[in-house]
Design a protein around this motif. Structure first.
Motif, PDB file in Angstrom:
ATOM      1  N   VAL A   1       6.063 -42.733  33.056  1.00 53.70           N
ATOM      2  CA  VAL A   1       4.780 -42.428  32.424  1.00 53.70           C
ATOM      3  C   VAL A   1       3.769 -42.024  33.488  1.00 53.70           C
ATOM      4  N   GLU A   2       2.989 -40.967  33.181  1.00 55.01           N
ATOM      5  CA  GLU A   2       1.915 -40.529  34.086  1.00 55.01           C
ATOM      6  C   GLU A   2       0.570 -40.746  33.411  1.00 55.01           C
ATOM      7  N   ILE A   3      -0.395 -41.292  34.158  1.00 58.01           N
ATOM      8  CA  ILE A   3      -1.737 -41.545  33.640  1.00 58.01           C
ATOM      9  C   ILE A   3      -2.724 -40.734  34.457  1.00 58.01           C
ATOM     10  N   ARG A   4      -3.501 -39.897  33.764  1.00 58.70           N
ATOM     11  CA  ARG A   4      -4.500 -39.058  34.427  1.00 58.70           C
ATOM     12  C   ARG A   4      -5.889 -39.349  33.856  1.00 58.70           C
ATOM     13  N   GLY A   5      -6.902 -39.319  34.709  1.00 58.81           N
ATOM     14  CA  GLY A   5      -8.269 -39.452  34.239  1.00 58.81           C
ATOM     15  C   GLY A   5      -8.868 -40.803  34.572  1.00 58.81           C
ATOM     16  N   THR A   6      -9.926 -41.169  33.856  1.00 61.06           N
ATOM     17  CA  THR A   6     -10.673 -42.387  34.121  1.00 61.06           C
ATOM     18  C   THR A   6     -10.675 -43.257  32.880  1.00 61.06           C
ATOM     19  N   GLY A   7     -10.388 -44.539  33.029  1.00 65.21           N
ATOM     20  CA  GLY A   7     -10.450 -45.438  31.880  1.00 65.21           C
ATOM     21  C   GLY A   7      -9.428 -46.538  31.935  1.00 65.21           C
ATOM     22  N   GLU A   8      -9.298 -47.247  30.820  1.00 63.47           N
ATOM     23  CA  GLU A   8      -8.400 -48.398  30.705  1.00 63.47           C
ATOM     24  C   GLU A   8      -7.166 -48.005  29.904  1.00 63.47           C
ATOM     25  N   TRP A   9      -6.054 -48.546  30.294  1.00 65.98           N
ATOM     26  CA  TRP A   9      -4.819 -48.235  29.600  1.00 65.98           C
ATOM     27  C   TRP A   9      -3.844 -49.387  29.724  1.00 65.98           C
ATOM     28  N   SER A  10      -2.841 -49.387  28.897  1.00 61.64           N
ATOM     29  CA  SER A  10      -1.751 -50.357  29.001  1.00 61.64           C
ATOM     30  C   SER A  10      -0.502 -49.717  28.412  1.00 61.64           C
TER      31      SER A  10
ATOM     32  N   LEU B   1      -9.475 -44.501  39.025  1.00 60.48           N
ATOM     33  CA  LEU B   1     -10.573 -43.751  39.625  1.00 60.48           C
ATOM     34  C   LEU B   1     -10.561 -42.325  39.089  1.00 60.48           C
ATOM     35  N   THR B   2     -11.698 -41.684  39.129  1.00 63.97           N
ATOM     36  CA  THR B   2     -11.811 -40.316  38.632  1.00 63.97           C
ATOM     37  C   THR B   2     -10.847 -39.393  39.368  1.00 63.97           C
ATOM     38  N   GLY B   3     -10.050 -38.663  38.595  1.00 60.73           N
ATOM     39  CA  GLY B   3      -9.127 -37.705  39.179  1.00 60.73           C
ATOM     40  C   GLY B   3      -7.835 -38.319  39.686  1.00 60.73           C
ATOM     41  N   GLN B   4      -7.696 -39.637  39.618  1.00 59.89           N
ATOM     42  CA  GLN B   4      -6.487 -40.278  40.128  1.00 59.89           C
ATOM     43  C   GLN B   4      -5.320 -40.042  39.175  1.00 59.89           C
ATOM     44  N   VAL B   5      -4.152 -39.854  39.735  1.00 51.47           N
ATOM     45  CA  VAL B   5      -2.927 -39.709  38.955  1.00 51.47           C
ATOM     46  C   VAL B   5      -2.011 -40.867  39.301  1.00 51.47           C
TER      47      VAL B   5
ATOM     48  N   PRO C   1     -11.001 -48.048  24.526  1.00 46.70           N
ATOM     49  CA  PRO C   1     -12.113 -47.280  23.956  1.00 46.70           C
ATOM     50  C   PRO C   1     -13.144 -46.829  24.983  1.00 46.70           C
ATOM     51  N   SER C   2     -13.164 -47.461  26.191  1.00 46.97           N
ATOM     52  CA  SER C   2     -14.122 -47.048  27.217  1.00 46.97           C
ATOM     53  C   SER C   2     -13.596 -45.921  28.091  1.00 46.97           C
ATOM     54  N   SER C   3     -12.401 -45.437  27.766  1.00 49.63           N
ATOM     55  CA  SER C   3     -11.771 -44.412  28.599  1.00 49.63           C
ATOM     56  C   SER C   3     -12.464 -43.067  28.445  1.00 49.63           C
ATOM     57  N   LYS C   4     -12.514 -42.327  29.546  1.00 48.62           N
ATOM     58  CA  LYS C   4     -13.100 -40.988  29.558  1.00 48.62           C
ATOM     59  C   LYS C   4     -12.057 -39.997  30.082  1.00 48.62           C
ATOM     60  N   SER C   5     -11.691 -39.080  29.246  1.00 52.40           N
ATOM     61  CA  SER C   5     -10.735 -38.043  29.637  1.00 52.40           C
ATOM     62  C   SER C   5      -9.452 -38.639  30.194  1.00 52.40           C
ATOM     63  N   LEU C   6      -9.016 -39.759  29.622  1.00 50.37           N
ATOM     64  CA  LEU C   6      -7.782 -40.393  30.078  1.00 50.37           C
ATOM     65  C   LEU C   6      -6.619 -39.903  29.221  1.00 50.37           C
ATOM     66  N   THR C   7      -5.530 -39.522  29.884  1.00 49.50           N
ATOM     67  CA  THR C   7      -4.350 -39.029  29.191  1.00 49.50           C
ATOM     68  C   THR C   7      -3.106 -39.759  29.680  1.00 49.50           C
ATOM     69  N   ILE C   8      -2.300 -40.241  28.771  1.00 52.27           N
ATOM     70  CA  ILE C   8      -0.998 -40.821  29.094  1.00 52.27           C
ATOM     71  C   ILE C   8       0.063 -39.799  28.733  1.00 52.27           C
ATOM     72  N   CYS C   9       0.931 -39.502  29.670  1.00 52.69           N
ATOM     73  CA  CYS C   9       1.956 -38.461  29.470  1.00 52.69           C
ATOM     74  C   CYS C   9       3.330 -39.024  29.810  1.00 52.69           C
ATOM     75  N   ILE C  10       4.279 -38.818  28.923  1.00 54.68           N
ATOM     76  CA  ILE C  10       5.664 -39.231  29.168  1.00 54.68           C
ATOM     77  C   ILE C  10       6.371 -38.124  29.946  1.00 54.68           C
ATOM     78  N   LEU C  11       6.960 -38.475  31.103  1.00 54.33           N
ATOM     79  CA  LEU C  11       7.625 -37.501  31.941  1.00 54.33           C
ATOM     80  C   LEU C  11       9.118 -37.694  31.901  1.00 54.33           C
ATOM     81  N   ARG C  12       9.813 -36.656  32.332  1.00 53.83           N
ATOM     82  CA  ARG C  12      11.270 -36.725  32.502  1.00 53.83           C
ATOM     83  C   ARG C  12      11.544 -36.574  33.979  1.00 53.83           C
ATOM     84  N   ASP C  13      11.733 -37.693  34.692  1.00 59.70           N
ATOM     85  CA  ASP C  13      11.951 -37.632  36.128  1.00 59.70           C
ATOM     86  C   ASP C  13      13.302 -36.989  36.405  1.00 59.70           C
ATOM     87  N   LYS C  14      13.346 -36.101  37.409  1.00 63.02           N
ATOM     88  CA  LYS C  14      14.584 -35.353  37.705  1.00 63.02           C
ATOM     89  C   LYS C  14      15.406 -36.006  38.801  1.00 63.02           C
ATOM     90  N   GLY C  15      15.192 -37.283  38.997  1.00 65.31           N
ATOM     91  CA  GLY C  15      16.080 -38.021  39.891  1.00 65.31           C
ATOM     92  C   GLY C  15      15.657 -38.050  41.302  1.00 65.31           C
TER      93      GLY C  15
END
Length: 461
Positions: free
Chosen positions: A354-363, A399-403, A447-461
């Protein structure tokens, strides 16, 4: 105007179909057609039993020629009439058979070839269907018209293929940059172990990138040539279609052959080989885990909270401050901003990235399938959810812009859920329990997240 047309028809009737000159000592054969006595005699000189008419191919039974005295007198009169200059020029330009030096008046449907009457009775075309110029041109014009649309479609497909090939070098560069970034993280964490290998790996990546780009460039060149060939053939057919009958049928076989033998060039398909550095022993376990147990998850929009937006490809989710209007779904989260994946597991070992981009809270983590998604309580160990919650247990909010890239490993039989920081390939922590029902990967954005995106990736090993 009408007089000129009638005059031209009269002059045409007074001409021999073989030599195209005015009839000399005209005779009429069994089928009613007229020829110069010397022309028909020369045509039938070597024939026996069957004597085909050079015009209609009617089989005459003998060589009994009937002199047409009236036509002879009429021809003498027609000769004295003036012939328009344009008409004379067109008659002079009629193509002649190279073998017999006679006018090409027939067309062989099988060989797609213009023939003179003498060629038409030869053994080479005896069993072939022969037709007049007008009939053949009409048929070939219909065929050419049927070529245009398929050829235009092939040209469009070729252009689309060319555009796709043109975009692939950018995809290659992007993938290479992603891998270089991962390599940078690993080298920063394990600088001493990677000092000797980093330069070599970068060189291999560079050589592979150049090699793939060269092959993709060749793909584009081939597709460009193919596209040009199709467009040229399309233009040539469109131009041929509008030509006169004789011009249209001249060299028509070449167009048929080129159309029927169109071959789309084979393009180079690439599979990038990811170079990996020499890692300490504990790293090999994580790499093997990813390559052996990785699963490709997709998000289930039916379970998504009203404030969450799931992408069309069902790989990304983000928080939306404007609650969307939709019919209530009993399967969806109603009080907690979460979403499940389609896939659930009740046995075996499974790893997802899983990749998380942006600023905010996630789980993220796993929940029992029976978890009450419409209750007021948040997911927790007490109600059957095992989650990595960044805002409570790791290092605060993003942090802002952190991946961030997180790996989750489920060992159902062993009763373990482990979390890994894939930015530096480090182990975070694990939950242990006894699993008795199906477990669903779950994802949540606060709910306090700003421009936060959770993305499921396919790691290529």
């Amino acid at each position: 105007m009408a007089f000129a047309v009638s005059l031209a028809k009269l002059q045409a009737e007074a001409r021999c179909p073989i030599c195209l000159d005015y009839l000399r000592d005209p005779i009429t054969i069994e089928c009613g057609h007229n020829f110069c006595h010397s022309c028909i005699h020369q045509r039938w000189e070597d024939l026996q039993d069957i004597f085909p008419c050079p015009v209609c191919l009617h089989h005459c039974s003998d060589r009994n020629f009937k002199r047409n005295i009236q036509l002879c007198h009429m021809t003498d009169i027609v000769k004295q009439l003036p012939t328009p200059r344009r008409k004379r020029k067109r008659q002079e330009e009629k193509p002649l058979c190279k073998k017999h030096n006679e006018v090409l008046a027939l067309f062989c449907e099988k060989d797609l070839e213009l023939l003179c009457p003498q060629c038409g009775v030869s053994s080479d075309h005896q069993a072939h269907r022969l037709m007049s110029i007008e009939e053949a041109a009409a048929g070939q014009r219909r065929k050419l018209k049927s070529f245009i649309e398929p050829l235009r479609q092939q040209a469009e497909d070729a252009e689309t293929g060319y555009e796709n090939e043109a975009s692939k070098p950018f995809e290659v560069r992007r993938e290479m940059e992603n891998w270089k970034r991962e390599l940078h993280y690993e080298c920063k964490e394990l600088k001493y172990s990677l000092e000797t290998g980093q330069g070599t790996i970068n060189a291999c990546l560079f050589m592979e990138e150049k090699d793939v780009e060269e092959k993709l460039t060749e793909n584009r060149r081939q597709m460009s040539n193919h596209m040009s060939m199709l467009n040229n053939l399309l233009s040539e057919i469109a131009e041929k279609y509008l030509q006169t009958d004789l011009d249209l049928l001249t060299n028509i076989e070449n167009i048929h052959n080129r159309y029927e033998h169109i071959e789309t060039p084979a393009v180079f398909s690439y599979e990038l080989k990811k170079e990996s550095c020499t890692l300490p022993p504990h790293y090999f376990g994580l790499h093997k885990m990813i390559s052996t147990f990785q699963v490709d998850l997709t998000l289930d929009p039916e379970t998504a909270h009203a404030c969450l937006i799931v992408s069309r490809d069902r790989k990304r989710v983000m928080f939306n401050t404007m609650t969307r209007n939709y019919l209530h779904n009993p399967q969806a989260f109603s009080s907690y901003p979460g979403v499940f994946s389609y896939e659930g597991f009740d046995a075996g070992r499974h790893f997802w990235h899983v990749e998380i981009r942006g600023t905010g809270e996630w789980s993220l983590g796993v929940c029992k399938e029976s978890f009450l998604r419409n209750c007021l309580m948040s997911p927790s160990l007490s109600n059957g959810c095992w989650q990595d919650q960044l805002f409570t247990t790791i290092c605060g909010t993003c942090l802002t812009g952190q991946v961030m890239q997180i790996g989750v490993f489920l060992d159902y039989e062993l009763g373990e859920i482990s979390f890994y920081n894939l930015n530096n390939r480090s182990y975070l922590y694990r939950f242990t329990d006894t699993f008795t029902e199906k477990l669903m990967p779950c994802f949540s954005i606060g709910p306090s997240s700003k421009s936060l995106t959770i993305c499921i990736l396919r790691d290529k090993g």
